[in-house]
Design an enzyme around this catalytic site. Structure first.
Site, PDB file in Angstrom:
ATOM      1  N   GLY A  10       1.917  28.131  54.856  1.00 44.40           N
ATOM      2  CA  GLY A  10       0.735  27.389  55.292  1.00 44.40           C
ATOM      3  C   GLY A  10       0.711  27.223  56.793  1.00 44.40           C
ATOM      4  N   GLY A  11       1.279  28.206  57.500  1.00 44.27           N
ATOM      5  CA  GLY A  11       1.427  28.089  58.943  1.00 44.27           C
ATOM      6  C   GLY A  11       0.137  28.110  59.728  1.00 44.27           C
ATOM      7  N   LEU A  14      -3.676  22.977  58.955  1.00 47.84           N
ATOM      8  CA  LEU A  14      -3.727  21.804  59.830  1.00 47.84           C
ATOM      9  C   LEU A  14      -2.349  21.403  60.344  1.00 47.84           C
ATOM     10  CD1 LEU A  14      -5.069  19.273  61.052  1.00 47.84           C
ATOM     11  CD2 LEU A  14      -4.942  18.217  58.784  1.00 47.84           C
ATOM     12  N   TYR A 138      -4.275  18.104  41.005  1.00 50.20           N
ATOM     13  CA  TYR A 138      -3.638  18.287  42.303  1.00 50.20           C
ATOM     14  C   TYR A 138      -2.527  17.262  42.514  1.00 50.20           C
ATOM     15  CZ  TYR A 138      -3.063  18.530  47.390  1.00 50.20           C
ATOM     16  OH  TYR A 138      -2.543  18.650  48.656  1.00 50.20           O
ATOM     17  N   LYS A 142       1.520  18.219  43.085  1.00 50.16           N
ATOM     18  CA  LYS A 142       2.269  17.839  44.275  1.00 50.16           C
ATOM     19  C   LYS A 142       3.413  16.891  43.918  1.00 50.16           C
ATOM     20  CE  LYS A 142       1.254  18.874  47.992  1.00 50.16           C
ATOM     21  NZ  LYS A 142       1.641  20.058  48.803  1.00 50.16           N
ATOM     22  N   PRO A 165       3.394  12.161  53.950  1.00 52.67           N
ATOM     23  CA  PRO A 165       2.521  11.548  54.956  1.00 52.67           C
ATOM     24  C   PRO A 165       1.303  10.877  54.316  1.00 52.67           C
ATOM     25  CG  PRO A 165       2.063  13.875  54.819  1.00 52.67           C
ATOM     26  CD  PRO A 165       3.198  13.613  53.857  1.00 52.67           C
ATOM     27  N   CYS A 166       0.652  10.058  55.110  1.00 48.04           N
ATOM     28  CA  CYS A 166      -0.638   9.533  54.671  1.00 48.04           C
ATOM     29  C   CYS A 166      -1.698  10.606  54.952  1.00 48.04           C
ATOM     30  CB  CYS A 166      -0.954   8.227  55.399  1.00 48.04           C
ATOM     31  SG  CYS A 166      -0.895   8.352  57.200  1.00 48.04           S
ATOM     32  N   LYS A 189     -20.461  15.332  59.179  1.00 47.58           N
ATOM     33  CA  LYS A 189     -21.717  14.648  58.834  1.00 47.58           C
ATOM     34  C   LYS A 189     -22.371  14.025  60.070  1.00 47.58           C
ATOM     35  CE  LYS A 189     -21.155  13.402  53.961  1.00 47.58           C
ATOM     36  NZ  LYS A 189     -21.170  12.275  52.996  1.00 47.58           N
TER      37      LYS A 189
END
Length: 215
Positions: A10-11, A14, A138, A142, A165-166, A189
């Site tokens: 996943g490099g 984000l 999901y 996880k 993490p949050c 938005k």
């Protein structure tokens, strides 16, 4: 000194991009960093996963790759999100075990926490109840990374762990309104409302409390 080869799945995402920015600003001679994207290997394939491990021979792994999305993207697709994330996680952890990776750190998600719980919450409460019903597929997938970490450690002595993490946001976020999470969704938005002179619509009652961290 033995060289560390750190493979980041996943490099291109984000958190991966955030890590890459930090590494580029503080390069070390005894470290080689490999940032994988979906172009390098299909991590849903056991064969391709093992092939990429054989190619780079990592000593350490940071596992960030996942099938992710905001609530709109996940709703009605709990089976797909569960099966694909379970398959990907199983491939990465098994490849790390078989190739004798020294340490694996996976990134979990705040979606794993029980839907009905007391606050403040911490990592000791992860398995105290089911995740929110709208994204339980999901959330459970996880959550099972935590279970697999413990199982690999008990049976094989693998040094596998996770960070929890949050809600994460940052400059490399996904701003697609159909896939984004809270902050990038609100930014998108707000941008569209300003550009088109339309109302800035925010979902929810406003009573929910959220915690965020910048990547």
């Amino acid at each position: 000194m033995e060289k560390k080869v750190v493979l980041v799945t996943g490099g291109s995402g984000l958190v991966g991009k955030g890590i890459q920015t930090v590494i580029n600003s503080d390069k070390r001679e005894d470290e080689e960093w490999i940032f994988l994207s979906s172009k390098d290997a299909n991590l849903l394939s056991k064969e391709e996963t093992f092939a990429v491990f054989e190619k780079y021979k990592p000593t350490h792994v940071i596992h960030l790759a996942a099938l992710v999305g905001g609530l709109y993207a996940i709703m009605g697709k709990n089976c797909e999100f569960f099966r694909k994330n379970m398959k990907m996680n199983d491939n990465i952890l098994e490849a790390s075990h078989k190739t004798k990776v020294k340490k694996l750190v996976s990134c979990l998600s705040s979606s794993i926490f029980p839907h009905k719980t007391s606050y403040p919450i911490d990592e000791t409460m992860v398995h105290d109840g089911p995740p929110h019903p709208s994204f339980f597929g999901y959330g459970y997938a996880k959550r099972m990374v935590d279970v697999l970490n413990k199982a690999y450690n008990e049976e094989y002595g693998c040094l596998f762990t996770s960070v929890l993490p949050c809600n994460i946001f940052g400059p490399h976020d996904n701003f697609n309104p159909l896939q984004s999470q809270v902050i990038p969704g609100l930014i998108s938005k707000a941008y569209e409302a300003k550009k088109n002179g339309t109302a800035f619509e925010i979902w929810g009652t406003g009573a929910a409390q959220r915690q965020f961290i910048y990547s």
